[in-house]
Design an enzyme around this catalytic site. Sequence first.
Site, PDB file in Angstrom:
ATOM      1  N   ASN A   1       1.065  -1.075  -0.027  1.00 30.89           N
ATOM      2  CA  ASN A   1       0.088   0.045   0.057  1.00 30.89           C
ATOM      3  C   ASN A   1       0.955   1.140   0.048  1.00 30.89           C
ATOM      4  O   ASN A   1       1.340   1.782   1.128  1.00 30.89           O
ATOM      5  CB  ASN A   1      -0.912  -0.049   1.259  1.00 30.89           C
ATOM      6  N   ASP A   2       1.004   1.768  -1.025  1.00 28.34           N
ATOM      7  CA  ASP A   2       1.991   2.725  -1.242  1.00 28.34           C
ATOM      8  C   ASP A   2       1.654   4.108  -0.613  1.00 28.34           C
ATOM      9  O   ASP A   2       2.629   4.887  -0.283  1.00 28.34           O
ATOM     10  CB  ASP A   2       1.998   3.282  -2.815  1.00 28.34           C
TER      11      ASP A   2
END
Length: 813
Positions: free
Chosen positions: A486-487
């Site tokens: 999850n950037d």
Amino acid sequence: MEQQKRYGHFDDQHREYVITDPQTPWPWINYLGNEDFFSLISNTAGGYSFYKDAKFRRITRYRYNNVPMDNGGRYFYIKDGDTVWNPGWKPCKTPLDFYECRHGMSYTRITGRKNGVEASVLFFVPLKKWAEVQKLTLKNESKEVKQLKLFSFEEWCLWNAATDMENFQRNFSTGEVEIEGSTIYHKTEYRERRNHYAFYHVNAPIQGFDTDRETFVGLYNEFADPQAVMEGKPRNSHAHGWSPIASHYIEITLQPGESKDFVFLLGYIENEQDEKFEAPQVINKKKAHALIAELDTTEKVDKAFAELCALWDNLLNIYKVRTGNDKLDRMVNIWNQYQCMVTFNFSRSASFFESGVGRGMGFRDSNQDLVGFVHQIPPRARQRIIDIASTQFPDGGCYHQYQPLTKRGNNDIGGGFNDDPCWLIFGTVAYIKETGDFSILDEMVPFDNQPGTEVTLFEHLKISMDHVIKNLGPHMLPLIGRADWNDCLNLNCFSWDPNESFQTTENVSEGTKAESLMIAGLFVVTGKDYVALCKKLGKADEAARMQQAVDAMIEAVKKHGWDGEWYLRAYDFYGRKIGSNECDEAKIFIESQGWCTMAEIGAEDGLVAKSLDSCKKYLECEHGMVLNNPAFTKYIYEYGEISSYPEGYKENAGIFCHNNPWVIIGECLAGRGNDAWSHYAKILPSYVEEKYQTLHKVEPYVNCQMVAGKDAFRPGEGKNSWLTGTAAWMWYTVSEFILGIKPDYDGIRIDPCLPETAGDYTVKRKFRDADYEITIHPNGAQKGVKQVILDGQPIDGTVIPYSPGKHVVEATM
Ligand code: BGC
């Protein structure tokens, strides 16, 4: 729910999606090109072309976020008396008597009819050619003789798509073209450091042309009403600076019933430094002439098209299912595999949501994409693995992205995403299982592309595992670094400055306690794979060493990563829980449920079942499973970008389709076939297509990255179509875990997980040099193969041992 308007339908026999109304809720696009030359094309012929790299070698110009939205493309204007129209309806938007766009496998055919004339354009990039073919067929269906005026149109991009959009003080003076017969050459910057040019050709004599945009369009006109077209008179303009374009003008007479073909060719050429010019200031056109000669007749073009179709026949012949459920079969046999090939080629670089400027190839993205196409083009998967691994650093960390043209790591974004290294194992193991090619592990691969630093690929895998082990936090869980998958979960970022990017701003790493349960699960999954690989290679000590690390991780998750009903998501910088019942918002996250259930952590104590139940209870909604619940309602300084999105969108409680398959695989491993199927069908494009074309908005034949979640203003609305890891994960999930045909080192493992209602089905699977025809008899079971019969003989266990030749397999559950 109101009956939704439909804009098209599937044509499975031709492997096409047929759009019957040009005013789709959003441009519905397709991709052309397979190796070097690529194009994006919308259902109204909008879009652009580039060579290898959408940023550095943009051939035609496209303006994102335009008004109207999809503006600019390859346009044919047909002037028939006072009526001017386009086969794809845009840009003139003259109402058509008939319109149809057929998006197929690497080609698009757009047909329009007006006042007794039919214009049909076939767009495709021939195999191994650096060119887009546009074969226009004009047919007079009326009873009168037709005198038509045809204008083609392309607008050149000045190569670098980024500076093309900003450096006007220079750009307006550099543009240069040459015109020779029916070919218009674009040679901006060729006089200095570029050794490439482009051209736009037609295989017919022309009666005029234009190459200067304002002269053709008129400064106060638009693509919808270019002055030259409206007046039916080309200006024969020669561009010097400003904005060069290419437009051919052709006068055509068609007798009743007569039809004529015109082959337009948009090509790209590179010359050697000492062969750039044929005379001072005159470009060397030898290669252009040769390319044109290969595609200058209808017959040659039809042959090239047949070759492209044959390629797709072969690619789609490798895995074919027949279940009797058309909606499933068409996704598995056609569209899901097609989308995987597109994500392989484009990673996350160029779509109608990705500008082609910002992002190259992602380290984690490309490794995941690999499972979607490795069965089709193993040699290219092999090369991709080497390219990716070459951007790794000696400590096992790696560049988060690299540029496809240079294959160099992207310094703007850098590294420090601590999940990245594990994905190299994921991709490599998938490649070896598919091909049996262990020799890839002996390939010498550099660090950061520096010659002289090479070690074996196996060594790269080893340091990838070690990178996690060497970066553990206070709970012996993996430190998250800049972010994990999850950037947008930026736990070390701490930004109050709106001018800073969450992705690239300097992170605080000193003293951080931010740990990720997603990486923990990923480490266990890929760690088990790594251990099995080591055993296979006879590296018993290394296998034992890593098994210990995996066991320790499992213990750490059970001890510090379990919240009672689900797995925690993370610990923040200060060591506080994220994704816990104790939190006010975002009590549960999907990523750690997916990875820890795939890793089967604590299955024996009921943790997996509880986690999966919690996904159903808190994350599931009509359109799929949301990323977190409840959504964040305010920005949280300690969490970063994730909390910056409004409720229900993107990483803040959107249905991030990419991670739904993780939970579905968790369900499959747990043997819960009914639940796996119901989650899967919710995000399966063909099911969405049937119900929600208007609401969903984006293309109904492919998955999109994100569908607005239950907390959003319009739940069910899709965004970021095409370029998403969802494609590969959907493929991996359905082909290996639901339908249960799983490549393994020594053969194919048969292990389906199905809804009770599933009937018998057959998968034809090419595997290395063998052809298997595998029929499964589920008999109402969700899981558990009782018996496998190979060529009439029962075998022990569920792995069909690999042997070349044709085989028939029956599996009874
Ligand atoms: C990126 C992925 C990332 C995902 C979730 C995507 O846009 O390409 O690398 O894992 O977003 O943040």
